[in-house]
Design a protein around this motif. Structure first.
Motif, short mmCIF file in Angstrom:
data_model
loop_
_atom_site.label_atom_id
_atom_site.label_comp_id
_atom_site.label_asym_id
_atom_site.label_seq_id
_atom_site.Cartn_x
_atom_site.Cartn_y
_atom_site.Cartn_z
N ILE A 16 15.44 -5.15 -65.60
CA ILE A 16 15.89 -6.44 -65.10
C ILE A 16 16.84 -6.26 -63.92
CG2 ILE A 16 17.01 -8.62 -65.70
CD1 ILE A 16 16.37 -8.04 -68.64
N LYS A 17 16.60 -7.05 -62.89
CA LYS A 17 17.52 -7.08 -61.75
C LYS A 17 18.17 -8.45 -61.72
CE LYS A 17 15.69 -3.55 -58.71
NZ LYS A 17 16.25 -2.91 -57.54
N TYR A 18 19.50 -8.45 -61.76
CA TYR A 18 20.28 -9.68 -61.68
C TYR A 18 20.86 -9.76 -60.26
CZ TYR A 18 20.22 -9.32 -66.80
OH TYR A 18 19.84 -9.21 -68.12
N GLU B 29 23.56 -10.54 -52.74
CA GLU B 29 22.57 -9.46 -52.79
C GLU B 29 21.20 -9.90 -52.28
OE1 GLU B 29 23.23 -7.25 -56.84
OE2 GLU B 29 23.93 -9.33 -57.01
N LEU B 30 20.89 -11.17 -52.42
CA LEU B 30 19.60 -11.69 -51.96
C LEU B 30 19.78 -13.12 -51.46
CD1 LEU B 30 16.52 -11.46 -51.64
CD2 LEU B 30 16.30 -12.31 -53.99
N ASP B 31 19.52 -13.31 -50.19
CA ASP B 31 19.60 -14.64 -49.59
C ASP B 31 18.26 -15.34 -49.79
OD1 ASP B 31 19.93 -16.92 -48.12
OD2 ASP B 31 20.18 -15.92 -46.18
N ILE B 32 18.19 -16.20 -50.80
CA ILE B 32 16.90 -16.82 -51.12
C ILE B 32 16.46 -17.81 -50.05
CG2 ILE B 32 17.21 -16.52 -53.61
CD1 ILE B 32 17.75 -19.59 -53.74
N ASN C 142 11.63 -13.98 -45.25
CA ASN C 142 11.26 -12.57 -45.05
C ASN C 142 12.05 -11.66 -45.98
OD1 ASN C 142 9.37 -13.13 -43.05
ND2 ASN C 142 10.89 -13.00 -41.40
N GLU C 143 13.34 -11.96 -46.14
CA GLU C 143 14.17 -11.16 -47.04
C GLU C 143 13.69 -11.26 -48.48
OE1 GLU C 143 18.84 -10.85 -48.52
OE2 GLU C 143 18.38 -11.72 -46.55
N VAL C 144 13.32 -12.45 -48.89
CA VAL C 144 12.84 -12.65 -50.26
C VAL C 144 11.51 -11.92 -50.49
CG1 VAL C 144 11.99 -14.36 -51.92
CG2 VAL C 144 14.04 -14.85 -50.57
N ILE C 145 10.59 -12.06 -49.56
CA ILE C 145 9.29 -11.39 -49.69
C ILE C 145 9.46 -9.88 -49.75
CG2 ILE C 145 7.11 -10.89 -48.52
CD1 ILE C 145 7.08 -13.78 -47.55
N ALA D 85 19.37 -20.07 -59.25
CA ALA D 85 20.18 -20.34 -58.06
C ALA D 85 20.03 -21.80 -57.64
CB ALA D 85 19.75 -19.43 -56.92
N ALA D 86 21.15 -22.42 -57.28
CA ALA D 86 21.11 -23.82 -56.82
C ALA D 86 22.43 -24.18 -56.17
CB ALA D 86 20.84 -24.76 -57.99
N TYR D 87 22.38 -25.17 -55.31
CA TYR D 87 23.58 -25.77 -54.71
C TYR D 87 23.84 -27.03 -55.53
CZ TYR D 87 26.69 -27.48 -50.95
OH TYR D 87 27.76 -27.91 -50.21
N THR D 88 24.82 -26.97 -56.44
CA THR D 88 24.98 -28.00 -57.46
C THR D 88 26.15 -28.96 -57.25
OG1 THR D 88 26.27 -26.49 -58.83
CG2 THR D 88 23.89 -26.55 -59.22
N ASN D 89 26.86 -28.82 -56.14
CA ASN D 89 27.96 -29.74 -55.86
C ASN D 89 27.34 -31.07 -55.39
OD1 ASN D 89 30.10 -31.25 -54.66
ND2 ASN D 89 31.28 -29.37 -54.38
#
Length: 296
Positions: free
Chosen positions: A39-41, A46-49, A53-56, A71-75
């Motif tokens: 598992i990678k957390y 560490e990862l800009d979703i 290109n970075e995600v792929i 991951a989410a922007y929840t404000n």
């Protein structure tokens, strides 16, 4: 099994990690496959979703069998004034992970929200009810759902609501803290929904992920209440000397409109993997008791 979990430092991501480490939840054991999984957390550092290109590149290198997107922007209020960031994280971030998952032949489980509904009516929303969000947060989360469906053939979308857990900031901790400090709270009484313990949600996420029961799920605590009702129960169980008074949403004057009624019906859970979500009263009682044990 190889598993990638994004948003791992958040409330839900941390809960999932701790549950996997413990091999169980307050509901019961989790499948042993997770104890043997690689598992990678990862979080935003560490990862800009939002970067396709970075995600792929990251996903194609790790080659996971499944991705859990926490991951989410929840404000919710800040989303109104910072819609570009909300769109990038909640919509494009979801799209990017879905595209990468499809390329890697991986499943994706995406966590969404009750805010995709408009809050009109008095019957709990089912998975087949049409979304109609009233805030930027809800709109960007709904678009994220649509991108998931369009770009990955093996997906689970899990909508939840009023989430609280042992890790990070949440409504329960805020009520306890402010209640102790001020001795009086004014809490909204015209918004109704389902308080959801992150422990219960994480348990069901890990259960759903091992199946091929793809589709949209509602996963919230059983039963509904107002924020005022919820706050009163938190204060009562915590034995905090504090009075709680009901107010209206208009009294707060928040930037984002909230759905007045966003109760969800866990129909898909009942029809597939089974609905073990506890009642909101039972779950918050267990939470408060466990919180006291952790503090002692």
């Amino acid at each position: 099994m190889k598993l990638l979990i994004t948003g791992s430092n958040g409330q839900l991501g941390t809960q999932i990690k701790r549950m996997i480490e413990n091999g169980k939840s307050e509901i019961g054991k989790i499948d042993e496959v997770y104890s043997k999984a690689e598992i990678k957390y990862v979080d935003y550092d560490e990862l800009d979703i939002t970067n396709l290109n970075e995600v792929i590149t990251y996903v194609s290198s790790f080659k996971p069998d499944a991705i859990i997107n926490c991951a989410a922007y929840t404000n919710v209020d800040k989303c109104e004034s910072d819609s570009d960031t909300a769109f990038k994280v909640n919509s494009l971030g979801s799209r990017n992970l879905a595209i990468a998952a499809e390329k890697a032949h991986a499943k994706i489980l995406h966590v969404s929200t009750d805010y995709v509904f408009n809050g009109q009516g008095n019957l709990p929303f089912k998975e087949y009810d049409l979304p109609s969000p009233v805030s930027v947060y809800g709109k960007t989360k709904l678009l994220g759902e649509q991108y998931i469906k369009e770009n990955c053939s093996r997906y689970f979308i899990v909508r939840t609501a009023w989430l609280y857990g042992y890790y990070g900031k949440n409504f329960v901790y805020t009520i306890m803290k402010v209640g102790k400090e001020k001795g009086h709270l004014d809490v909204v009484n015209d918004q109704r929904g389902n308080p959801t313990n992150a422990e219960d949600l994480a348990h069901h996420i890990l259960k759903i992920l091992l199946t091929e029961e793809y589709g949209i799920y509602h996963c919230t605590g059983t039963g509904e209440c107002s924020w005022y009702d919820f706050a009163r129960e938190i204060i009562r169980l915590s034995k905090i000397n504090c009075t709680v008074s009901p107010i209206t949403s208009n009294d707060l004057g928040r930037a984002a409109k909230r759905p007045a009624f966003s109760s969800l019906d866990n129909m898909m859970l009942r029809a597939t993997v089974g609905d073990e979500m506890r009642s909101w009263q039972e779950a918050i009682k267990e939470f408060i008791e466990s919180y006291k044990d952790l503090r002692n």
